[in-house]
Structure formats: C-alpha cells, structure tokens
Enzyme design. Structure first.
Site, PDB file in Angstrom:
ATOM      1  N   CYS A   1       0.775  -1.242   0.000  1.00 34.72           N
ATOM      2  CA  CYS A   1       0.000   0.000   0.000  1.00 34.72           C
ATOM      3  C   CYS A   1       0.804   1.289   0.000  1.00 34.72           C
ATOM      4  O   CYS A   1       0.585   2.155  -0.863  1.00 34.72           O
ATOM      5  CB  CYS A   1      -0.985  -0.008   1.160  1.00 34.72           C
ATOM      6  SG  CYS A   1      -0.249  -0.123   2.792  1.00 34.72           S
TER       7      CYS A   1
ATOM      8  N   ASP B   1      -5.599  -0.309  -4.046  1.00 34.68           N
ATOM      9  CA  ASP B   1      -4.235   0.197  -3.902  1.00 34.68           C
ATOM     10  C   ASP B   1      -3.188  -0.795  -4.391  1.00 34.68           C
ATOM     11  O   ASP B   1      -2.027  -0.437  -4.575  1.00 34.68           O
ATOM     12  CB  ASP B   1      -3.941   0.652  -2.470  1.00 34.68           C
ATOM     13  CG  ASP B   1      -4.163  -0.447  -1.432  1.00 34.68           C
ATOM     14  OD1 ASP B   1      -4.646  -1.535  -1.793  1.00 34.68           O
ATOM     15  OD2 ASP B   1      -3.862  -0.201  -0.245  1.00 34.68           O
TER      16      ASP B   1
END
Length: 570
Positions: free
Chosen positions: A80, A284
């Site tokens: 992420c 993400d």
C-alpha cells in the site's frame, strides 16, 4: 539546485497556470467535474465485470455497467504505502524515495531500521494540492499513507467518512475531490476475529484508535456470504479448509464494501450530482493473500480500474460503456484527474493522462518495484508487456518468501509454512518458500497467468528477455531509481543525523495593499488563513491585504514551519 527566489517564481507560474485553466473552463461554461475515488484495500479484480461474480456487488456493478472497464491496469508496487505515494504524486516511488514499506510509522516495532519521512524532490506535489490551488475542495479517508508525512496543504478534510456534504457553506460551490478508502477488504480482515484480537493484545494496540472496519467485521446479511466450497484456490496455495475460509472471507468483505459504497452512491443521487461527478473504482494493489500482496507478480499488482464519466466530460473518441485492453499504469491516475479538472500537467509528473495516452501512443510496458517489506529487504524490479513479465532480482541470494512479521500473523501463512516444513506441499506450492531466487525471471502471461514457469533461460525467448531488460534500464535512466542506495544512506540524506528538517518560517511582504509570501525552504508549499476562515488556502500569488492573516509552509517530508501572524497596520 535552484535558489529559493527562482523556486518561488516557478511555483507561482505553475499555480497561476492551474488557476488560468480553471478560469478558462468557467469562461466556456464547462463546470469543473466533481471526482470521487472509490479505493479498495488489498484487492485484485474480483468483480462480476471482470468475470468473477462470487461477491455480491450490485452497486459497483451498476457503476461499471455504464463506465469504462480497464482490463489490464497495474499498480507500481504490490503493497500500500509505496503504491499510494505513486497514486497521489503521479511519480514512481522508486524514483522519489518512497519505495520502502514503511519508512516512518509501523504497527509492529522494527528496531534497527531507519524511521524517517521520505523527502521527495522539491518540485513534487500531491495532486489534490494542485486541485485545491485551482479551486477544488478535497477530502480523504484518514489513511494518509504516502511515505512523506501528511502535509497540511493536501486536504481540506481528513475523516473516517469523507463526504462532500461536510463542506462549509462558503465552499458549497467549489467542485470536490473525494478519496474514499475501504479498509474492510484489508489483509487483516481475512484473519479470523480471534487472530485479530490476539494481534491487538500482543502488540498493545489501542483498538479504539483503529479504523472501525479494522476492529471487527461488521454485521452482514448472511444471504450474501460466500461458501468456502465455491472459491477457487490459486495453484501456488494449498487447497485446504484454511485457504478456502480466508478467500471466502475476502469475498464477503468485498460485498460489505459494496454496501458501504451503495450509501455514497445514494447520496450522490439524492443531491443531484450523478451527472457531474466522475467516479473511479480501484484498489491500492492486488490481493491480500500470500504470494500476492507485497509481490510484483500480477497477483500483487494487477488491480481493478473502472472510470465512469458523465457525458459532458467524456473525452472525444471514447464511448461508454466499453472495455479497454491496453496496459494502464496507476502512475497515470494523478495526471488523468488533473486533465479532467482542466489543470495543466506539471512537467515533473512522470505519469501521463490515460485517455490522451490511449489515443496517441498506448503503453508498451508497465513497471513495478519491490524494496523493503517491513522487516525484510528484497529489491526487485518488474517490466510487463501484454504478453510477458520480466523480473530482475537484485538479491537472488534472498529467498522469495521472507519472514515478514505482519504477514506471518495470518493463519493461512502459518499453515503454508507448516505444510512446507512437513513436506506436504507440491512443487508449485513450495518453490517460493524454500529456494533462492534466480537473477532473472521471464513469464509468458498469456499462457502462464499465475507466473509459475520461469522462461528466462529459454533459448527462443532470449531476444524478448533482452528487450525487456533494456526497457527496464531505459526506465531507470529516464526517471531515476534508488535501487542500489542502502536505506541508511537514503534516510541520512533526507533526515540528517536522524533529525527531521524543519520548514523555514515564511516571509510576508506588504506592498500597495498587496500581500506577497515567500519561503526560503526550496519546494515548500505555502498556505494562509484569512480572518474568520478555517480553511488553509494554497498561496498561488499576491492577494489583497486582510485585517488578520495566518501563514504557514511545509516541504513534503519536513516538519511544518512556525505560523506567522500578520495584523493589518502592524
């Protein structure tokens, strides 16, 4: 390096250009669109519009049904924080020093690793700040995972539930950008609740400070839960009860996310905003399963991307609904948003607007990287074409799978390691656990979508490998890469002596009732508050003097400056 005065002039010209474009849109009666990002966490394209209908997602399906579905979209990292830094800046994390996971905050203590904010090149800005400079109101979910801190100039609002209705009355006419993140699909939420509870206790985490969706899975309609017997287990994982339970929970969490998104879509409809709001569906990075998240195989970087564009904003030459098979990089999201908003793309931004790229010269390759993952270093770079994936491993002596503390909390990962230890995995399931890596990997994605058969030594494919290696080197030359710099040196160059640099206090000049603001910290963003205004306005150029004025500045990665207070007549 340019001196501060030249830096200020360049930034002023840049922001002035943004404002000019926005004004041109207004002059031609084209109202700037509202834009919403619906960002799932840790999720591959597991939706009906990608051919996988196990999750119950009527609201997402409805958006995709009238939008543009991108079948080959990829993040620049399989985890992420680096990925999000690329999404928010339009720059590769490997080139701006945001490539390690993580560089400042970590849930799990990591003694021996440098803790610092990355300090990107001074010209780089998060695109929502550029939107704000052009008149937008911006709001984000509270997960601000960009690696360079949380500069106050990026967002008007940070909240558990970002929403355009949270705008003050004076901001109601501003177009808005909403970055709505859904943690319900995060890796931790495929753990059983008992594992989560143990983890919170073991690492002394204050549950009340965690996001609501991380604490415990909320109640959900059992009619839409997925039976573990229905899921498909990827061949690199053992087909066990634990595997199936984890994957089933993943699908159930997707359905929960869809329900949350349904509420937001209902609000758009009630407020009459559907016809002037562009909606992005994305994640993400790829799935939260072992050998997916943190990896740069397609399981870790191939991600959903759908864009719904109201008719008046649809780029010429494109239709809705439609599907696009060309390669798309998430590095292009930031410039795409700016182009929709009528804002010129800064020269430093490494991505390109998606639709102009598709029209003029579609991408031949996408690029991705892996560097430190929590408590383990492993530098890898990937180049992917429509058919092939090439991976260069800088540390082949390191095994594929390393002992990453957070990942090994997962019951499925524990089971995989135990089955490997007892010799109960087949070769496909065990090779990524107990072997050193080759220097190079090459996969035929069309015939080997799970990237299991390394063809790097195949004589007939040497020209393909050489071509992709050259593409990697050209990419590194064009944008730069921190791949050979030890992180201790990187940290020292950004935070000398392990001390966070502080942004210089801005200087306020008054001349003929005009206020001009400068800052000697090269690349600092400057903002100000007028009397009775709780919104930090981005400084883009001289403005009329006010009775009372507060001024503050911050360069990304640095500490904020002290506040300057200016009272008229003083």
């Amino acid at each position: 390096m340019l001196n501060p005065i030249i830096s200020f002039i360049l930034l002023f010209i840049s922001f002035s250009c943004h404002k000019q474009v926005a004004q041109e849109n207004e002059a031609t009666s084209m109202t700037p669109p509202n834009i919403i990002w619906l960002v799932a966490e840790d999720l591959s394209p597991r939706f009906a519009f990608y051919g996988d209908s196990l999750a119950h997602t009527p609201h997402l399906n409805a958006i995709a049904k009238k939008g543009i579905i991108f079948e080959n979209a990829f993040t620049v990292a399989g985890v992420c924080a680096p990925s999000r830094s690329g999404m928010i800046t339009g720059c590769y994390p490997t080139s701006i020093g945001t490539q390690h996971m993580r560089q400042q905050k970590s849930v799990i203590p990591m003694p021996g690793f440098p803790r610092y904010n990355a300090v990107p090149p001074p010209e780089i800005k998060a695109f929502p700040e550029l939107l704000r400079a052009a008149g937008y109101w911006t709001s984000s979910y509270r997960k601000l995972d960009y690696q360079f801190g949380t500069p106050f100039t990026i967002w008007d609002e940070v909240a558990d539930k970002p929403h355009w209705r949270n705008r003050k009355l004076k901001d109601q006419k501003r177009p808005f950008f909403i970055y709505s993140t859904y943690e319900i699909t995060h890796e931790i939420n495929i753990w059983p609740d008992s594992t989560k509870a143990r983890f919170f206790k073991e690492f002394n985490l204050d549950v009340n400070k965690l996001a609501p969706d991380v604490r415990i899975r909320p109640p959900f309609d059992s009619a839409y839960t997925v039976n573990p017997s229905e899921v498909k287990v990827p061949p690199y994982l053992p087909d066990t009860e634990v595997s199936r339970e984890h994957i089933a929970r993943l699908y159930n969490n997707i359905s929960r996310m869809d329900k949350q998104i349904g509420g937001l879509m209902a609000d758009l409809k009630v407020d009459g905003l559907l016809d002037n709001t562009i909606i992005f569906i994305m994640s993400d990075h790829g799935d939260c399963l072992p050998r997916a998240k943190r990896w740069i195989y397609d399981s870790g970087i191939k991600s959903p991307l759908v864009i719904y564009i109201p008719k008046q904003y649809l780029p010429t030459g494109f239709e809705q609904p439609s599907q696009v098979k060309e390669l798309i990089s998430y590095i292009d999201l930031a410039p795409t948003v700016l182009s929709f908003a009528g804002i010129s793309i800064p020269e430093w931004m490494q991505g390109k607007p998606i639709f102009s790229t598709l029209k003029n010269k579609p991408r031949e390759y996408i690029f991705a990287g892996r560097d430190r993952m929590d408590n383990r270093y492993d530098t890898r770079r990937a180049v992917r074409s429509k058919q092939y994936k090439y991976i260069y491993n800088y540390a082949p002596e390191n095994p594929y799978q390393q002992q990453i503390t957070f990942l090994e909390q997962m019951p499925l990962m524990k089971e995989v390691l135990n089955l490997n230890y007892t010799g109960k995995l087949n070769q496909t399931q065990s090779y990524w656990l107990n072997k050193n890596k080759p220097k190079e990997e090459l996969y035929d994605i069309l015939n080997d979508p799970f990237e299991l058969k390394n063809l790097a030594n195949e004589p007939s494919l040497q020209s393909v490998k050489e071509e992709m290696y050259l593409a990697l080197k050209n990419w590194q030359t064009e944008f730069g890469d921190w791949e050979n710099i030890p992180e201790t040196k990187q940290a020292e160059s950004m935070w000398p002596n392990n001390q966070q640099p502080k942004t210089e206090q801005p200087k306020v000049l008054k001349n003929n009732n005009l206020i001009t603001i400068t800052c000697e910290t090269y690349g600092a963003s400057i903002a100000y508050k007028l009397e009775n205004n709780d919104r930090w306005e981005i400084y883009t150029g001289p403005f009329k003097s006010a009775k009372k004025l507060l001024v503050k500045a911050q360069r990304y990665g640095y500490e904020e400056s002290d506040i300057v207070e200016v009272i008229k007549g003083s």
